[in-house]
Design a protein around this motif. Structure first.
Motif, short mmCIF file in Angstrom:
data_model
loop_
_atom_site.label_atom_id
_atom_site.label_comp_id
_atom_site.label_asym_id
_atom_site.label_seq_id
_atom_site.Cartn_x
_atom_site.Cartn_y
_atom_site.Cartn_z
N TYR A 101 -50.49 15.20 7.68
CA TYR A 101 -50.93 13.95 7.05
C TYR A 101 -50.42 12.74 7.83
O TYR A 101 -51.13 11.77 8.04
CB TYR A 101 -50.42 13.90 5.60
N TRP A 102 -49.16 12.81 8.28
CA TRP A 102 -48.55 11.67 8.96
C TRP A 102 -49.12 11.46 10.36
O TRP A 102 -49.02 10.39 10.92
CB TRP A 102 -47.03 11.85 9.03
N HIS A 103 -49.74 12.48 10.92
CA HIS A 103 -50.31 12.38 12.25
C HIS A 103 -51.66 11.65 12.26
O HIS A 103 -52.03 11.03 13.24
CB HIS A 103 -50.45 13.77 12.88
N ALA A 104 -52.38 11.73 11.15
CA ALA A 104 -53.73 11.15 11.07
C ALA A 104 -53.74 9.66 11.36
O ALA A 104 -54.57 9.17 12.13
CB ALA A 104 -54.35 11.44 9.70
N LEU A 105 -52.83 8.91 10.77
CA LEU A 105 -52.80 7.45 10.94
C LEU A 105 -51.45 6.93 11.40
O LEU A 105 -51.20 5.73 11.38
CB LEU A 105 -53.17 6.75 9.62
N GLY A 106 -50.55 7.85 11.78
CA GLY A 106 -49.20 7.39 12.10
C GLY A 106 -48.65 7.97 13.38
O GLY A 106 -49.26 8.82 14.03
N ILE A 107 -47.46 7.48 13.73
CA ILE A 107 -46.71 8.00 14.87
C ILE A 107 -45.29 8.20 14.38
O ILE A 107 -44.74 7.37 13.66
CB ILE A 107 -46.80 7.07 16.10
N THR A 108 -44.70 9.34 14.74
CA THR A 108 -43.38 9.73 14.24
C THR A 108 -42.36 9.75 15.37
O THR A 108 -42.65 10.23 16.47
CB THR A 108 -43.47 11.14 13.59
N PHE A 109 -41.16 9.25 15.07
CA PHE A 109 -40.03 9.27 16.01
C PHE A 109 -38.85 9.93 15.32
O PHE A 109 -38.72 9.86 14.10
CB PHE A 109 -39.64 7.85 16.44
N GLU A 110 -37.96 10.57 16.11
CA GLU A 110 -36.78 11.22 15.56
C GLU A 110 -35.53 10.61 16.17
O GLU A 110 -35.46 10.42 17.38
CB GLU A 110 -36.84 12.72 15.85
N ASP A 111 -34.51 10.33 15.32
CA ASP A 111 -33.27 9.76 15.83
C ASP A 111 -32.31 10.88 16.24
O ASP A 111 -32.60 12.06 16.04
CB ASP A 111 -32.66 8.78 14.82
N PRO A 112 -31.16 10.54 16.85
CA PRO A 112 -30.24 11.58 17.34
C PRO A 112 -29.71 12.51 16.25
O PRO A 112 -29.31 13.64 16.54
CB PRO A 112 -29.10 10.77 17.98
N ASP A 113 -29.66 12.06 14.98
CA ASP A 113 -29.21 12.92 13.88
C ASP A 113 -30.31 13.83 13.36
O ASP A 113 -30.07 14.68 12.52
CB ASP A 113 -28.72 12.06 12.70
N GLY A 114 -31.55 13.62 13.81
CA GLY A 114 -32.66 14.43 13.34
C GLY A 114 -33.48 13.78 12.24
O GLY A 114 -34.44 14.36 11.75
N TRP A 115 -33.12 12.57 11.83
CA TRP A 115 -33.90 11.84 10.82
C TRP A 115 -35.15 11.29 11.49
O TRP A 115 -35.13 10.88 12.65
CB TRP A 115 -33.09 10.69 10.22
N ARG A 116 -36.23 11.28 10.74
CA ARG A 116 -37.51 10.86 11.31
C ARG A 116 -38.03 9.58 10.67
O ARG A 116 -37.85 9.35 9.47
CB ARG A 116 -38.55 11.98 11.15
N VAL A 117 -38.68 8.78 11.51
CA VAL A 117 -39.31 7.53 11.09
C VAL A 117 -40.79 7.63 11.42
O VAL A 117 -41.16 8.05 12.52
CB VAL A 117 -38.69 6.32 11.84
N VAL A 118 -41.63 7.24 10.45
CA VAL A 118 -43.07 7.24 10.66
C VAL A 118 -43.58 5.80 10.59
O VAL A 118 -43.25 5.06 9.66
CB VAL A 118 -43.81 8.06 9.58
#
Length: 127
Positions: A101-118
């Motif tokens: 779902y997040w790929h359809a209209l978004g872009i995701t990044f991951e921080d060094p702890d493994g938390w993700r931002v969309v």
């Protein structure tokens, strides 16, 4: 006035300052409070922020899953591209989200702890 705060434990609090790549700013910090150090990241003109804390003995929390997300709904594709370019310059690359779902209209990044931002190209959820 409504105030909101989201607290997130981390082992890499110094890396949290990279939230500036998202357009957020360090608005406060503390050290040595009952064994905790912390930094508050947000937008100065708003009454909410993220608080990242680190305990002197480490975090008792498990690592996040690939679907623990902080989602920013941004209607402007141009703004998303500016943020994406800034994050790329800082050394971050996009990752494939666990939920398509997040790929359809978004872009995701991951921080060094493994938390993700969309960064989601949408006006968000409306009640």
């Amino acid at each position: 006035m409504v105030l909101a705060q989201c607290k997130i434990p981390t082992q890499l609090r110094q890396g949290v300052i990279d939230c500036e790549g998202l357009g957020l700013r360090k608005i406060g910090s503390f050290e040595g409070h009952a064994g905790y150090d912390g930094v508050m990241i947000g937008l100065p003109e708003f009454d909410y922020h993220l608080e990242f804390t680190q305990h002197i003995n480490g975090s008792p929390c498990p690592a996040p899953t690939k679907d623990n997300l902080l989602v920013f709904y941004i209607p402007s594709l141009e703004t998303i591209q500016e943020i994406t370019n800034r994050l790329h310059i800082m050394g971050y690359q996009s990752v494939v989200p666990e939920n398509p779902y997040w790929h359809a209209l978004g872009i995701t990044f991951e921080d060094p702890d493994g938390w993700r931002v969309v960064l989601m190209n949408s006006t968000g959820i409306h009640a």
